[in-house]
Scaffold this active site. Structure first.
Site, PDB file in Angstrom:
ATOM      1  N   ASP A   1       0.910  -1.257  -0.187  1.00 36.56           N
ATOM      2  CA  ASP A   1       0.038   0.109  -0.143  1.00 36.56           C
ATOM      3  C   ASP A   1       0.957   1.313   0.115  1.00 36.56           C
ATOM      4  OD1 ASP A   1       1.008  -0.100   2.510  1.00 36.56           O
ATOM      5  OD2 ASP A   1      -0.888   0.046   3.589  1.00 36.56           O
TER       6      ASP A   1
ATOM      7  N   ASP B   1      16.225  21.340 -14.458  1.00 35.83           N
ATOM      8  CA  ASP B   1      15.036  20.566 -14.388  1.00 35.83           C
ATOM      9  C   ASP B   1      14.641  20.009 -15.639  1.00 35.83           C
ATOM     10  OD1 ASP B   1      12.826  19.435 -13.687  1.00 35.83           O
ATOM     11  OD2 ASP B   1      12.162  21.131 -12.294  1.00 35.83           O
TER      12      ASP B   1
ATOM     13  N   ARG C   1       9.540  34.457 -17.342  1.00 30.27           N
ATOM     14  CA  ARG C   1       8.878  32.853 -16.891  1.00 30.27           C
ATOM     15  C   ARG C   1       7.492  33.135 -16.874  1.00 30.27           C
ATOM     16  NH1 ARG C   1      10.505  28.360 -14.920  1.00 30.27           N
ATOM     17  NH2 ARG C   1      12.780  29.272 -14.828  1.00 30.27           N
TER      18      ARG C   1
ATOM     19  N   HIS D   1      18.664  26.314  -3.366  1.00 33.54           N
ATOM     20  CA  HIS D   1      18.016  27.286  -4.543  1.00 33.54           C
ATOM     21  C   HIS D   1      18.313  28.809  -4.162  1.00 33.54           C
ATOM     22  CE1 HIS D   1      16.274  28.157  -8.256  1.00 33.54           C
ATOM     23  NE2 HIS D   1      14.935  28.599  -7.618  1.00 33.54           N
TER      24      HIS D   1
ATOM     25  N   ASP E   1      19.904  33.725 -16.190  1.00 31.52           N
ATOM     26  CA  ASP E   1      18.602  34.506 -15.509  1.00 31.52           C
ATOM     27  C   ASP E   1      19.307  35.333 -14.638  1.00 31.52           C
ATOM     28  OD1 ASP E   1      18.985  33.128 -13.308  1.00 31.52           O
ATOM     29  OD2 ASP E   1      17.488  31.815 -14.098  1.00 31.52           O
TER      30      ASP E   1
ATOM     31  N   LYS F   1      15.601  36.780 -19.253  1.00 32.51           N
ATOM     32  CA  LYS F   1      14.577  35.742 -19.477  1.00 32.51           C
ATOM     33  C   LYS F   1      13.258  36.290 -18.709  1.00 32.51           C
ATOM     34  CE  LYS F   1      14.514  32.425 -16.527  1.00 32.51           C
ATOM     35  NZ  LYS F   1      14.752  31.016 -15.518  1.00 32.51           N
TER      36      LYS F   1
ATOM     37  N   ASP G   1      24.269  27.234 -13.688  1.00 34.04           N
ATOM     38  CA  ASP G   1      23.036  27.382 -13.038  1.00 34.04           C
ATOM     39  C   ASP G   1      23.059  26.603 -11.823  1.00 34.04           C
ATOM     40  OD1 ASP G   1      20.435  28.261 -12.476  1.00 34.04           O
ATOM     41  OD2 ASP G   1      19.636  27.722 -14.467  1.00 34.04           O
TER      42      ASP G   1
END
Length: 364
Positions: free
Chosen positions: A42, A244, A212, A135, A179, A210, A240
């Site tokens: 499960d 992703d 987004r 990040h 960016d 850039k 960077d």
């Protein structure tokens, strides 16, 4: 590497980064401690610590990479099991900290999930967190326990400094931030890249302007280049923190080629590589100047005379396992041998924490 301290060092790993954890143990000359993780039909998870940990200094190496929810839940359960087994300290080494991009509200009724994850890690019983290239640095403020945010900039810069030593001396290399948010990172990378044989050479910096689309996941569009005079007839290195879907890097690389860059390389700490990343990063560029349409699926084996990959080489560290992407034609697989593994860096910080030594040198 000699180890001293009041308590024994023990290193465990979850299911996300076993190879990285083994490399860290080899660097420290210790055995990887035994733990059994089971997943029931499960989808419930069960953890069994198979060695005594009472009074010991424990380190758990686990990236919260895909599937993030599973690896995060696994981490909560591991910490709880160690706490209930009377570990002296539980230190979490999270090379890739998932949910870090959800660090603020961009629309009404949105959560700040990065803060939630920090709260849950503390509630589970963690004493310290070590991560690599969060990040955003302010994520450290979401925790009320010590957080060490290491950087892989030196690791990545060393690779290119050896590869392009003469080109850097001849001012044929430009560092590019994909960016505005990555300018500080790119500037640090440029500074590290410029130091060769005891001398500092000028490595210019350009920025991709850039926009987004926040209504669509992982969608961005490169618009123009700030400092485009630094791009013409230069080798460009995009820097960077993570890759992703690859959309940001591919848009930027296409724009750089259109503005006269001779070659485009890309590097990042975290290779998340989700969705259409393999397709995006395999984009071709014809020497005639034609760029293959973005929605065309291409493989490296399809390269013919006159064709090049838009991104000639993609350099990533091993904070996230990359085995399933070995077929990506421009990916340089990280390893201890090619000095792209972060295992030595993690081993150093673990050793310093365990021996109550300063870790500040590792941030330079």
């Amino acid at each position: 590497m000699s180890l001293t301290g009041q308590s024994k060092m023990m290193i465990f790993t979850g299911s996300s980064t076993p190879k990285l954890a083994q490399s860290v143990c080899e660097a420290l000359d210790v055995e990887l401690s035994k733990m059994k993780i089971r997943e029931f039909a499960d989808s419930e998870l069960s953890v069994l610590i198979e060695e005594p940990v009472r009074g010991n200094d424990v380190y758990v190496i686990q990236s919260t990479s895909k599937p993030g929810y599973k690896h995060l839940m696994e981490l909560f359960i591991i910490v709880d099991a160690l706490r209930r087994a009377s570990a002296y300290k539980v230190n979490l080494v999270i090379p890739y900290f998932g949910y870090a991009r959800q660090d603020r509200k961009t629309a009404g009724r949105e959560p700040i999930t990065a803060r939630l994850v920090a709260n849950l890690l503390e509630a589970s019983g963690a004493d310290r967190v070590v991560s690599v290239d969060l990040h955003t640095g302010q994520l450290q403020g979401f925790f009320n326990i010590p957080v060490d945010n290491l950087s892989a900039i030196n690791t990545l810069a060393d690779y290119f400094r050896k590869k392009f030593a003469q080109e850097i001396k001849d001012r044929k290399v430009t560092v590019v931030s994909p960016d505005h948010g990555g300018v500080v990172r790119a500037r640090k990378f440029s500074a590290k890249l410029s130091a060769i044989d005891g001398e500092n050479f000028f490595v210019p910096l350009s920025i991709v302007d850039k926009s987004r689309d926040y209504t669509t996941e992982n969608k961005s569009k490169a618009m123009s280049i700030i400092g485009e005079n630094n791009v013409q007839d230069k080798i460009c290195i995009l820097v960077d923190d993570m890759v992703d879907s690859g959309g940001t890097l591919v848009h930027a690389a296409r724009l750089l080629r259109e503005h006269g860059a001779t070659e485009v390389y890309a590097c990042a700490t975290h290779g998340v590589l989700s969705g259409k990343a393999s397709q995006n990063l395999s984009m071709l560029y014809k020497k005639s100047g034609e760029i293959v349409p973005e929605d065309t699926m291409l493989e490296g084996s399809e390269l013919s005379d006159g064709d090049e990959l838009v991104i000639k080489e993609l350099i990533l560290t091993d904070t996230v396992p990359l085995d399933e992407h070995k077929g990506l034609p421009n990916l340089v697989m990280p390893s201890v041998e090619n000095n792209l593994s972060i295992a030595p860096l993690l081993a150093k910080v673990i050793h310093r924490i365990h021996t109550d030594s300063s870790v500040s040198e590792l941030f330079r």
